[in-house]
Design an enzyme around this catalytic site. Structure first.
Site, mmCIF file in Angstrom:
data_model
loop_
_atom_site.group_PDB
_atom_site.id
_atom_site.type_symbol
_atom_site.label_atom_id
_atom_site.label_comp_id
_atom_site.label_asym_id
_atom_site.label_seq_id
_atom_site.Cartn_x
_atom_site.Cartn_y
_atom_site.Cartn_z
ATOM 1 N N HIS A 298 25.775 5.497 -17.042
ATOM 2 C CA HIS A 298 26.937 5.622 -16.159
ATOM 3 C C HIS A 298 26.888 6.967 -15.460
ATOM 4 O O HIS A 298 26.721 7.998 -16.096
ATOM 5 C CB HIS A 298 28.234 5.507 -16.974
ATOM 6 N N ASP B 57 43.916 2.391 -17.278
ATOM 7 C CA ASP B 57 43.206 3.369 -16.459
ATOM 8 C C ASP B 57 43.582 3.243 -14.983
ATOM 9 O O ASP B 57 43.718 4.232 -14.273
ATOM 10 C CB ASP B 57 41.690 3.216 -16.628
ATOM 11 N N ARG C 16 47.370 9.805 -11.049
ATOM 12 C CA ARG C 16 46.632 11.088 -10.998
ATOM 13 C C ARG C 16 46.260 11.431 -9.568
ATOM 14 O O ARG C 16 46.323 12.595 -9.148
ATOM 15 C CB ARG C 16 45.356 10.993 -11.848
ATOM 16 N N SER D 208 39.209 8.293 -19.028
ATOM 17 C CA SER D 208 39.150 7.257 -17.996
ATOM 18 C C SER D 208 37.761 6.601 -17.988
ATOM 19 O O SER D 208 37.625 5.374 -18.028
ATOM 20 C CB SER D 208 39.455 7.904 -16.640
ATOM 21 N N LYS E 246 36.792 2.782 -20.139
ATOM 22 C CA LYS E 246 36.214 1.610 -19.460
ATOM 23 C C LYS E 246 34.845 1.258 -20.060
ATOM 24 O O LYS E 246 34.526 0.093 -20.256
ATOM 25 C CB LYS E 246 36.084 1.886 -17.959
HETATM 26 N N1 URA Z 1 35.516 8.203 -12.600
HETATM 27 C C1 URA Z 1 36.431 7.528 -13.336
HETATM 28 O O1 URA Z 1 36.264 6.360 -13.637
HETATM 29 N N2 URA Z 1 37.546 8.188 -13.708
HETATM 30 C C2 URA Z 1 37.781 9.489 -13.424
HETATM 31 O O2 URA Z 1 38.798 10.019 -13.819
HETATM 32 C C3 URA Z 1 36.809 10.169 -12.643
HETATM 33 C C4 URA Z 1 35.678 9.502 -12.259
#
Ligand code: URA
Length: 437
Positions: free
Chosen positions: A86, A165, A172, A187, A191
């Site tokens: 990722h 999220d 945010r 976050s 995921k």
């Molecule tokens: N990517 C994400 O999925 N969340 C974040 O807070 C920043 C980058």
């Protein structure tokens, strides 16, 4: 029995700098998802976390609460070790398009759930959709079968995964609380953990084109995510990598898929290839495929023998796409207009601001500013001259592609402003800055 916890007390506790318990964090996140906690309270909570931070226990609990806020992707039908990489987001970052088929060609299973681009950064799902017919919305059975047969498949994230999220991120975004280490870490990892891979390799970008602009912050983010992944029982490691200049020679969608194909044909940009090698080696090593050096050699062998490219072709065809794009780039969408950006000085390219190039590609149509915007798959930038290369005044440094003639001028202005020149060649910067395990 009704919980005795009160939203107000939890916000106040964090505001005053005290660590929150598992129960308090779970209560808060379930209230966010059910709608029992109002947006103004969630916003206050986010600001308290932003200002006061969270320790490892709290960050892990927040991550797990986000992971558990929706459905878990059950890909247990995939046979073998499932590994994922990722990236925290960058400009010209098409590494998944090379790394996923390369490691799959060597026996790892990649059931990859990827995102779309947002802001100046691109997303793997958008890039793949520039291949005509490519379906990023396979159902679970089709997806698992494709991974078992081909070794890899890539789909987009559904709204059912980690819905907390989505709500937190949107708040945010409008409350100046994006760049908080525990909020970013929870976050991303919330995921990732909802998808349930055995091995997670994080590519934490640093520099102007990244979320984290300084190396110190990026290393810290990587350390937190690795620790959270381990506490959640997953084999997790990270590479902190340079995103001060764009990655490779293409930014956009179709142009990036073409560059990934060229790379798998052995004709790619060396810096980009070395990042793909490092990430692939890290995935293979973590999955028990031998020493890092040997894993890296195996990656290069897969590229040199055309195995990664063949796996990429199989993946495209299995997901309904036209695999003929690999042999005939004329099958990709083409832009009506091309504008060549000329060097304003004679000398060396000293620096290219990645964020500005990413923004210019978006202006040309390759990205979106709102989630619902449509994108132009043919739009983007080809970097003709990159950092460290010599140019003469008036020579072409970049080509901008777009279907919007007016947008080209603004994109050209941004590209020109992103380049710094020097009289002597700048020092070469490594693409992999640090490994965190
Ligand atoms: N990517 C994400 O999925 N969340 C974040 O807070 C920043 C980058």
């Amino acid at each position: 029995m009704k919980s005795k916890l009160r939203t107000y007390d939890i916000i106040k506790k964090k505001r005053d700098g005290y660590p929150l318990s598992r129960e308090e964090i779970r209560y808060f996140i379930s209230g966010v998802v059910s709608g029992d906690i109002a947006d103004y309270q969630t916003s206050a909570f986010l600001m308290a976390v932003y200002l006061r931070g969270m320790n490892y226990e709290e960050t892990t609990e927040l991550t797990l609460a986000i992971r558990d806020s929706g459905e878990k992707a059950d890909f247990s039908g995939v046979k073998g070790v499932r590994a994922d990489k990722h990236s925290t987001g960058g400009v010209g970052d098409k590494t998944s398009l090379v790394v996923v088929p390369a490691v799959a060609s060597l026996g790892l299973k990649c059931a990859k759930v990827s995102g779309r681009g947002l802001g100046h950064t691109g997303g793997t799902v958008d890039k793949l959709e520039s291949v005509r017919g490519f379906d990023t919305g396979l159902g679970k059975k089709e997806f698992v079968d494709a991974v078992n047969d081909v070794g890899c498949a890539i789909i987009g994230q559904t709204a059912k995964i980690a819905p907390a999220d989505k709500i937190l991120y949107a708040l945010r975004d409008v409350t100046a609380t994006i760049d908080s280490l525990p909020l970013i870490a929870s976050s991303i990892m919330g995921k990732k953990l909802a998808v349930g891979d055995d091995v997670i390799v994080l590519d934490v970008k640093t520099g102007s084109g990244a979320f984290m602009k300084t190396e110190e912050e990026s290393v810290r983010l990587a350390e937190i995510m690795v620790e959270v992944g381990k506490r959640a029982g997953k084999k997790t490691s990270a590479l902190v990598t340079d995103m001060d200049m764009p990655l490779g020679r293409a930014i956009g969608n179709a142009v990036e898929v073409k560059e990934a194909i060229e790379t798998m044909k052995g004709k790619g940009d060396g810096r980009f290839l070395s990042l793909c090698a490092a990430l692939s080696a890290e995935m293979l090593y973590s999955a028990g495929y031998g020493e890092l050096k040997d894993c890296e050699k195996a990656f290069y062998k897969s590229i040199n023998e055309g195995k990664a490219l063949e796996t990429f072709r199989k993946m495209i065809e299995r997901q309904g796409g036209d695999g003929g794009v690999i042999d005939d780039y004329g099958k990709f969408p083409a832009a009506k207009f091309v504008r060549e950006v000329k060097a304003q000085k004679t000398g060396y390219i000293y620096r290219i601001d990645a964020e500005k190039y990413g923004t210019a590609a978006c202006v040309a149509g390759a990205g979106r500013t709102r989630a619902e915007d449509a994108i132009d798959f043919a739009a983007g930038i080809e970097i003709v001259k990159t950092v460290g290369e010599k140019v003469g005044m008036g020579e072409t440094v970049a080509k901008i592609f777009s279907n919007d003639a007016n947008a080209l001028f603004e994109a050209e202005r941004i590209v020109s402003s992103a380049i710094e020149y020097s009289e002597s060649a700048p020092d070469e910067k490594p693409v992999v800055i640090k490994r965190i395990v």
